[in-house]
Design an enzyme around this catalytic site. Sequence first.
Site, PDB file in Angstrom:
ATOM      1  N   ASP A  47      33.282  44.987  55.336  1.00  0.00           N
ATOM      2  CA  ASP A  47      32.729  44.718  54.012  1.00  0.00           C
ATOM      3  C   ASP A  47      32.033  45.993  53.565  1.00  0.00           C
ATOM      4  OD1 ASP A  47      31.379  44.031  51.752  1.00  0.00           O
ATOM      5  OD2 ASP A  47      30.706  42.087  52.497  1.00  0.00           O
ATOM      6  N   ASN A  80      39.118  53.291  47.113  1.00  0.00           N
ATOM      7  CA  ASN A  80      39.733  52.475  46.068  1.00  0.00           C
ATOM      8  C   ASN A  80      39.091  51.095  45.919  1.00  0.00           C
ATOM      9  OD1 ASN A  80      42.171  51.259  44.473  1.00  0.00           O
ATOM     10  ND2 ASN A  80      42.107  50.066  46.366  1.00  0.00           N
ATOM     11  N   TYR A 127      29.911  47.686  35.513  1.00  0.00           N
ATOM     12  CA  TYR A 127      31.186  48.156  36.055  1.00  0.00           C
ATOM     13  C   TYR A 127      31.521  49.535  35.454  1.00  0.00           C
ATOM     14  CZ  TYR A 127      36.200  48.551  36.929  1.00  0.00           C
ATOM     15  OH  TYR A 127      37.444  49.016  37.306  1.00  0.00           O
ATOM     16  N   LYS A 160      31.724  53.358  37.254  1.00  0.00           N
ATOM     17  CA  LYS A 160      32.940  54.176  37.204  1.00  0.00           C
ATOM     18  C   LYS A 160      32.656  55.525  36.521  1.00  0.00           C
ATOM     19  CE  LYS A 160      35.645  51.210  39.297  1.00  0.00           C
ATOM     20  NZ  LYS A 160      36.178  51.483  40.630  1.00  0.00           N
TER      21      LYS A 160
HETATM   22  N1  LIG Z   1      43.390  46.368  37.909  1.00  0.00           N
HETATM   23  C1  LIG Z   1      42.824  47.041  36.929  1.00  0.00           C
HETATM   24  O1  LIG Z   1      43.007  46.723  35.742  1.00  0.00           O
HETATM   25  C2  LIG Z   1      42.000  48.271  37.238  1.00  0.00           C
HETATM   26  C3  LIG Z   1      41.778  49.187  36.175  1.00  0.00           C
HETATM   27  C4  LIG Z   1      41.011  50.321  36.444  1.00  0.00           C
HETATM   28  C5  LIG Z   1      40.495  50.540  37.705  1.00  0.00           C
HETATM   29  N2  LIG Z   1      40.729  49.636  38.697  1.00  0.00           N
HETATM   30  C6  LIG Z   1      40.128  49.910  40.012  1.00  0.00           C
HETATM   31  O2  LIG Z   1      41.143  49.926  40.990  1.00  0.00           O
HETATM   32  C7  LIG Z   1      40.573  49.604  42.259  1.00  0.00           C
HETATM   33  C8  LIG Z   1      41.453  48.570  42.949  1.00  0.00           C
HETATM   34  O3  LIG Z   1      41.449  47.385  42.168  1.00  0.00           O
HETATM   35  P1  LIG Z   1      42.735  46.442  42.032  1.00  0.00           P
HETATM   36  O4  LIG Z   1      43.122  46.405  40.602  1.00  0.00           O
HETATM   37  O5  LIG Z   1      43.752  46.791  43.022  1.00  0.00           O
HETATM   38  O6  LIG Z   1      42.045  45.033  42.330  1.00  0.00           O
HETATM   39  P2  LIG Z   1      42.350  43.932  43.461  1.00  0.00           P
HETATM   40  O7  LIG Z   1      43.808  43.607  43.476  1.00  0.00           O
HETATM   41  O8  LIG Z   1      41.377  42.849  43.166  1.00  0.00           O
HETATM   42  O9  LIG Z   1      41.995  44.685  44.839  1.00  0.00           O
HETATM   43  C9  LIG Z   1      40.674  45.019  45.151  1.00  0.00           C
HETATM   44  C10 LIG Z   1      40.626  45.555  46.557  1.00  0.00           C
HETATM   45  O10 LIG Z   1      39.271  45.943  46.855  1.00  0.00           O
HETATM   46  C11 LIG Z   1      38.888  45.310  48.072  1.00  0.00           C
HETATM   47  N3  LIG Z   1      37.462  45.000  48.107  1.00  0.00           N
HETATM   48  C12 LIG Z   1      36.710  44.390  47.163  1.00  0.00           C
HETATM   49  N4  LIG Z   1      35.446  44.224  47.590  1.00  0.00           N
HETATM   50  C13 LIG Z   1      35.402  44.747  48.860  1.00  0.00           C
HETATM   51  C14 LIG Z   1      34.380  44.864  49.821  1.00  0.00           C
HETATM   52  N5  LIG Z   1      33.133  44.409  49.621  1.00  0.00           N
HETATM   53  N6  LIG Z   1      34.676  45.456  51.014  1.00  0.00           N
HETATM   54  C15 LIG Z   1      35.928  45.900  51.265  1.00  0.00           C
HETATM   55  N7  LIG Z   1      36.938  45.823  50.374  1.00  0.00           N
HETATM   56  C16 LIG Z   1      36.677  45.243  49.183  1.00  0.00           C
HETATM   57  C17 LIG Z   1      39.713  44.030  48.121  1.00  0.00           C
HETATM   58  O11 LIG Z   1      39.827  43.611  49.471  1.00  0.00           O
HETATM   59  P3  LIG Z   1      39.370  42.169  50.039  1.00  0.00           P
HETATM   60  O12 LIG Z   1      38.958  41.319  48.878  1.00  0.00           O
HETATM   61  O13 LIG Z   1      40.589  41.693  50.755  1.00  0.00           O
HETATM   62  O14 LIG Z   1      38.244  42.536  50.958  1.00  0.00           O
HETATM   63  C18 LIG Z   1      41.042  44.515  47.581  1.00  0.00           C
HETATM   64  O15 LIG Z   1      41.804  45.114  48.583  1.00  0.00           O
HETATM   65  C19 LIG Z   1      39.138  49.111  41.980  1.00  0.00           C
HETATM   66  O16 LIG Z   1      38.234  50.136  42.294  1.00  0.00           O
HETATM   67  C20 LIG Z   1      39.145  48.851  40.485  1.00  0.00           C
HETATM   68  O17 LIG Z   1      37.862  49.023  39.915  1.00  0.00           O
HETATM   69  C21 LIG Z   1      41.478  48.510  38.493  1.00  0.00           C
END
Ligand SMILES: NC(=O)c1ccc[n+]([C@@H]2O[C@H](COP(=O)([O-])OP(=O)(O)OC[C@H]3O[C@@H](n4cnc5c(N)ncnc54)[C@H](OP(=O)(O)O)[C@@H]3O)[C@@H](O)[C@H]2O)c1
Length: 263
Positions: A66, A93, A158, A162
Amino acid sequence: MEAETDTRPFAIVTGASRGIGAEYARALAAGGYDLLLVSRDVDRMNRLALELTARHRVQISSEALDLAEPGAAHRLYVAARQRRPTVDLLINNAGFGLFGEFVEMPMARIQEMLRLHVNTVVESIRLFLPSMIEQRVGAIINVASIAGLFSVPYLAEYAATKAFLITLSEALAEEVRPAGVRIQVCCPGSTDTDFHTTAGFKPKNPLGTQSAAGVVSISLAALKHGPALVTIGWRGRVASWLSRYVPRAVLARAAAAKMKPTA
Ligand SMILES: NC(=O)c1ccc[n+]([C@@H]2O[C@H](COP(=O)([O-])OP(=O)(O)OC[C@H]3O[C@@H](n4cnc5c(N)ncnc54)[C@H](OP(=O)(O)O)[C@@H]3O)[C@@H](O)[C@H]2O)c1
């Protein structure tokens, strides 16, 4: 076998259980990287590891962590050192969104976000960077967001975390450039993952959504010779143009109108 392992590059991907992180893992395994996958979901990481080792001659291990807990960066560093003496690529990430009025947000969730997006990332960079500089090789990708280029009401903390990552990464990229180490801050727009469900809202980006695989391919292609700040495709170019040429107050007002939660 050992000698072969040592010749392959080694990368860490946080938030690798799904979404953008899982796509980084897929692309890097295809590129011949041994990987350390990190998230809280062991089952998903194990399934991904099986998928990747069935397709590619690489070693994939995973660590359940975590990363929002105090001391998580140090635990990550120890886990990495147990596997390999050096890390070629660190991808910070892991992240999540929090949608809604700031005053309604549970304090515990805000603190979790600050630790995950800010404390753990800063501490991880501080721990992993010195050996990269010493060996004059290595790279770090911090996954931020185009939200970090703006002030975004109802996604306020958020977007602010970022923005912090963008400023930090751009500054550090310049500090370490002479040592041959690369730092990239990858700024996706709305991407098709579980992110919006976790954050509690539907994508409201007027520019539409993109695929996680598309984000990763642009990010990795830009790692060697691209700029420190990487946006994705035409949507990223439009967002970055808006952030430079439209007054911030106008953008914040427009974002508030777009983002305001409906009762
Ligand atoms: N999707 C979008 O629209 C978007 C746009 C801009 C930026 N981003 C950024 O891209 C990155 C990845 O997001 P995503 O879109 O792939 O979302 P996602 O599908 O919800 O994946 C999030 C990942 O972060 C991990 N995570 C969350 N909290 C955690 C914690 N406390 N400890 C360890 N791991 C943790 C989750 O793992 P578990 O829950 O399995 O632990 C999961 O693998 C993030 O930083 C997000 O801010 C996303």
